[in-house]
Scaffold this motif. Structure first.
Motif, PDB file in Angstrom:
ATOM      1  N   THR A  94       0.839  -1.194   0.000  1.00  0.00           N
ATOM      2  CA  THR A  94       0.000   0.000   0.000  1.00  0.00           C
ATOM      3  C   THR A  94       0.878   1.250   0.000  1.00  0.00           C
ATOM      4  O   THR A  94       1.770   1.394   0.853  1.00  0.00           O
ATOM      5  CB  THR A  94      -0.921   0.023   1.239  1.00  0.00           C
ATOM      6  OG1 THR A  94      -1.685  -1.179   1.274  1.00  0.00           O
ATOM      7  CG2 THR A  94      -1.856   1.224   1.202  1.00  0.00           C
ATOM      8  N   ILE A  97       1.724   4.604   1.085  1.00  0.00           N
ATOM      9  CA  ILE A  97       1.357   5.466   2.215  1.00  0.00           C
ATOM     10  C   ILE A  97       2.029   6.818   2.017  1.00  0.00           C
ATOM     11  O   ILE A  97       3.253   6.915   2.007  1.00  0.00           O
ATOM     12  CB  ILE A  97       1.798   4.836   3.548  1.00  0.00           C
ATOM     13  CG1 ILE A  97       1.133   3.472   3.725  1.00  0.00           C
ATOM     14  CG2 ILE A  97       1.457   5.761   4.718  1.00  0.00           C
ATOM     15  CD1 ILE A  97       1.582   2.721   4.949  1.00  0.00           C
ATOM     16  N   GLY A  98       1.205   7.826   1.819  1.00  0.00           N
ATOM     17  CA  GLY A  98       1.746   9.151   1.508  1.00  0.00           C
ATOM     18  C   GLY A  98       2.478   9.154   0.180  1.00  0.00           C
ATOM     19  O   GLY A  98       3.420   9.930  -0.012  1.00  0.00           O
ATOM     20  N   GLY A  99       2.076   8.265  -0.733  1.00  0.00           N
ATOM     21  CA  GLY A  99       2.677   8.197  -2.058  1.00  0.00           C
ATOM     22  C   GLY A  99       3.938   7.359  -2.132  1.00  0.00           C
ATOM     23  O   GLY A  99       4.557   7.275  -3.194  1.00  0.00           O
ATOM     24  N   CYS A 137     -12.020   2.774   8.424  1.00  0.00           N
ATOM     25  CA  CYS A 137     -11.229   4.009   8.309  1.00  0.00           C
ATOM     26  C   CYS A 137      -9.750   3.709   8.055  1.00  0.00           C
ATOM     27  O   CYS A 137      -9.093   4.420   7.298  1.00  0.00           O
ATOM     28  CB  CYS A 137     -11.388   4.849   9.571  1.00  0.00           C
ATOM     29  SG  CYS A 137     -13.032   5.577   9.764  1.00  0.00           S
ATOM     30  N   TYR A 141      -8.552   5.383   4.738  1.00  0.00           N
ATOM     31  CA  TYR A 141      -7.803   6.625   4.912  1.00  0.00           C
ATOM     32  C   TYR A 141      -6.369   6.421   5.407  1.00  0.00           C
ATOM     33  O   TYR A 141      -5.619   7.397   5.555  1.00  0.00           O
ATOM     34  CB  TYR A 141      -8.539   7.549   5.895  1.00  0.00           C
ATOM     35  CG  TYR A 141      -9.962   7.821   5.488  1.00  0.00           C
ATOM     36  CD1 TYR A 141     -10.257   8.614   4.386  1.00  0.00           C
ATOM     37  CD2 TYR A 141     -11.028   7.254   6.195  1.00  0.00           C
ATOM     38  CE1 TYR A 141     -11.568   8.860   3.995  1.00  0.00           C
ATOM     39  CE2 TYR A 141     -12.348   7.493   5.812  1.00  0.00           C
ATOM     40  CZ  TYR A 141     -12.610   8.288   4.720  1.00  0.00           C
ATOM     41  OH  TYR A 141     -13.903   8.523   4.331  1.00  0.00           O
ATOM     42  N   SER A 176      -3.832   5.301   3.943  1.00  0.00           N
ATOM     43  CA  SER A 176      -2.805   5.599   2.944  1.00  0.00           C
ATOM     44  C   SER A 176      -2.560   7.100   2.774  1.00  0.00           C
ATOM     45  O   SER A 176      -1.674   7.508   2.023  1.00  0.00           O
ATOM     46  CB  SER A 176      -3.195   4.995   1.588  1.00  0.00           C
ATOM     47  OG  SER A 176      -4.438   5.533   1.143  1.00  0.00           O
ATOM     48  N   THR A 177      -3.332   7.930   3.466  1.00  0.00           N
ATOM     49  CA  THR A 177      -3.199   9.384   3.320  1.00  0.00           C
ATOM     50  C   THR A 177      -1.811   9.856   3.715  1.00  0.00           C
ATOM     51  O   THR A 177      -1.162  10.616   2.994  1.00  0.00           O
ATOM     52  CB  THR A 177      -4.263  10.101   4.182  1.00  0.00           C
ATOM     53  OG1 THR A 177      -5.565   9.608   3.832  1.00  0.00           O
ATOM     54  CG2 THR A 177      -4.197  11.607   3.957  1.00  0.00           C
ATOM     55  N   SER A 178      -1.372   9.424   4.877  1.00  0.00           N
ATOM     56  CA  SER A 178      -0.036   9.797   5.364  1.00  0.00           C
ATOM     57  C   SER A 178       0.403   8.784   6.401  1.00  0.00           C
ATOM     58  O   SER A 178      -0.422   8.010   6.918  1.00  0.00           O
ATOM     59  CB  SER A 178      -0.041  11.197   5.969  1.00  0.00           C
ATOM     60  OG  SER A 178      -0.797  11.220   7.160  1.00  0.00           O
ATOM     61  N   LYS A 179       1.679   8.796   6.730  1.00  0.00           N
ATOM     62  CA  LYS A 179       2.179   7.845   7.725  1.00  0.00           C
ATOM     63  C   LYS A 179       1.594   8.124   9.105  1.00  0.00           C
ATOM     64  O   LYS A 179       1.265   7.192   9.846  1.00  0.00           O
ATOM     65  CB  LYS A 179       3.705   7.897   7.779  1.00  0.00           C
ATOM     66  CG  LYS A 179       4.313   6.849   8.704  1.00  0.00           C
ATOM     67  CD  LYS A 179       5.828   6.812   8.630  1.00  0.00           C
ATOM     68  CE  LYS A 179       6.299   6.213   7.318  1.00  0.00           C
ATOM     69  NZ  LYS A 179       7.776   5.986   7.314  1.00  0.00           N
ATOM     70  N   THR A 203      -1.371   9.462   9.796  1.00  0.00           N
ATOM     71  CA  THR A 203      -2.755   8.981   9.787  1.00  0.00           C
ATOM     72  C   THR A 203      -2.799   7.462   9.872  1.00  0.00           C
ATOM     73  O   THR A 203      -3.622   6.884  10.591  1.00  0.00           O
ATOM     74  CB  THR A 203      -3.472   9.442   8.504  1.00  0.00           C
ATOM     75  OG1 THR A 203      -3.413  10.863   8.414  1.00  0.00           O
ATOM     76  CG2 THR A 203      -4.926   9.006   8.506  1.00  0.00           C
ATOM     77  N   ASN A 204      -1.906   6.808   9.128  1.00  0.00           N
ATOM     78  CA  ASN A 204      -1.850   5.352   9.134  1.00  0.00           C
ATOM     79  C   ASN A 204      -1.561   4.827  10.534  1.00  0.00           C
ATOM     80  O   ASN A 204      -2.209   3.879  11.007  1.00  0.00           O
ATOM     81  CB  ASN A 204      -0.784   4.871   8.154  1.00  0.00           C
ATOM     82  CG  ASN A 204      -0.776   3.368   7.992  1.00  0.00           C
ATOM     83  OD1 ASN A 204      -0.224   2.645   8.803  1.00  0.00           O
ATOM     84  ND2 ASN A 204      -1.394   2.901   6.907  1.00  0.00           N
TER      85      ASN A 204
END
Length: 405
Positions: free
Chosen positions: A210, A212-214, A267, A271, A273-276, A278-279
């Motif tokens: 996945t 995560i944050g690109g 969630c 969500y 994968s938005t950022s580390k 958030t993960n």
């Protein structure tokens, strides 16, 4: 697990646990030996894994029985919640050790943890006191002179007896299965443990697949990050135990946590994968709600049911009941990661749908007990409102379980 629990109630718990730890540690190390011998036989690894699982099954029924012998009453949920943090600490330690050993070859990821288990077994053999009376303490603290506490004290004496003869007088598996609440909690744990162990085995791989944050993580970084699921689990186990003590309702607490696990799992997948950051936050919240009821059912609930007053006259049931509940859960723990291997080929959305459905079913399994507990809570509240002088609860009374009132 079922057989190991029955043996644990009949044999010397210290010796039984020590032998199981040394044997399982050797079996785990044996799996890693395949790396050094360049073995590529599936039969070898299946056999090594099966032997390890067989020997590891001696552990959980034994340790829950031992802690159950030492601690009872309404504080058991919190005490066992704190104590149960060792499972998450072990998962964290195992993941970190395995990840750090990969640079030297994957075989070391099995040999080193296996050696640590053997060392732990040696320490258990020389220092563990399975019963309070082994070191000069009474088997149970003095109780208040109420009918409930008298029943529990009599049951505690009959189940925790100090003589070698009493310890060998264990109840049968079928009789233990007939204790009110055992089947219900076992069914709940089947689905709860399926979710927990799917995360335990597949989370590091999921994190590598996945963005995560690109960015995609390395295998080692994913192994390190995945331990935060268990950090949340430590908090969840303690919180679930504390709440179940305060509410005097184990089933209601477990069901509430499983229902709250549903939005947290959604969630995390949607969500995370938005950022580390958030993960990490969503991963820990998921670990809190998934591992909380799993920890409570395999410890405090198992100990409560293993000293249920319906067993009055039978001396040992703690390890047997624990084995039945956790053994049933282990079937789910085996099924979840196995099925995930096939479902993940169609996409991770399908995997999380399966996990959410299992969390829903786990909570629904406890519906009957939840209804009874809520009715009892309401009745107790009305009694306190009507008779304030009788509103002080006995701090040593056992929490409500099906058939105990």
């Amino acid at each position: 697990m079922f057989g190991a629990g029955h043996l644990g109630d009949r044999l010397d718990l210290r010796l039984f646990l020590a032998v199981g730890m040394v044997g399982s540690g050797a079996a785990v190390a044996f799996f890693g030996v395949g790396y050094f011998l360049s073995l590529h036989s599936l039969v070898f690894y299946v056999l090594a894994q099966a032997i390890a699982g067989l020997l590891q099954s001696t552990g959980w029924p034994s340790v829950v029985a031992i802690v159950g012998n030492w601690f009872g009453g309404r504080r058991r949920g919190l005490i066992m919640g704190i104590w149960n943090a060792h499972t998450s600490v072990g998962n964290i330690g195992g993941s970190l050790i395995a990840a750090s050993m990969l640079r030297y070859g994957w075989g070391w990821s099995f040999v080193v943890p296996g050696g640590l288990i053997v060392l732990g077994g040696v320490l258990v053999f020389f220092f563990l006191a399975p019963y309070p009376e082994d070191v000069g303490f009474a088997s149970s603290p003095p109780k208040k002179s109420s009918e409930a506490s008298t029943d529990e004290e009599e049951s505690s004496r009959s189940t925790d007896g100090g003589s070698g003869e009493d310890r060998r007088d264990a109840v049968g598996i079928w009789k233990a299965f007939s204790i009110p609440g055992v089947f219900t909690f076992a069914a709940c744990l089947f689905f709860a443990k399926l979710v927990a162990y799917t995360f335990l085995y597949w989370l590091p791989f999921y994190l590598t697949q996945t963005a995560i944050g690109g960015e995609y993580m390395s295998v080692t970084d994913a192994g390190y990050l995945s331990v935060l699921f268990d950090v949340g689990g430590i908090v969840g186990g303690i919180l679930a135990g504390f709440m179940s003590d305060q509410l005097d309702a184990r089933a209601t607490t477990a069901a509430m946590f499983m229902y709250l696990a549903i939005p947290s799992l959604y969630c995390f997948h949607a969500y995370g994968s938005t950022s580390k950051v958030t993960n990490i936050a969503l991963m820990m919240v998921s670990g809190l709600f998934v591992n909380g009821p799993y920890a409570m059912i395999t410890t405090a609930v198992s100990a409560d049911l293993g000293t249920h007053k319906s067993l009055k006259g039978d001396s040992r049931a703690l390890a047997t009941v624990t084995a039945i509940i956790d053994g049933t859960g282990s079937l789910g723990a085996a099924l979840g990661p196995f099925v995930t291997g096939f479902i993940s080929k169609t996409g991770w959305d399908s995997v999380f749908v399966m996990l959410i459905l299992c969390a829903l079913i786990a909570g629904a399994c406890l519906t009957g007990l939840v209804k009874s507990e809520i009715e009892q809570i309401i009745q107790n509240w009305r009694n306190r409102s009507t008779h304030p002088q009788n509103g002080t609860a006995d701090p040593d009374a056992q929490p409500l379980l099906a058939g105990s009132s």
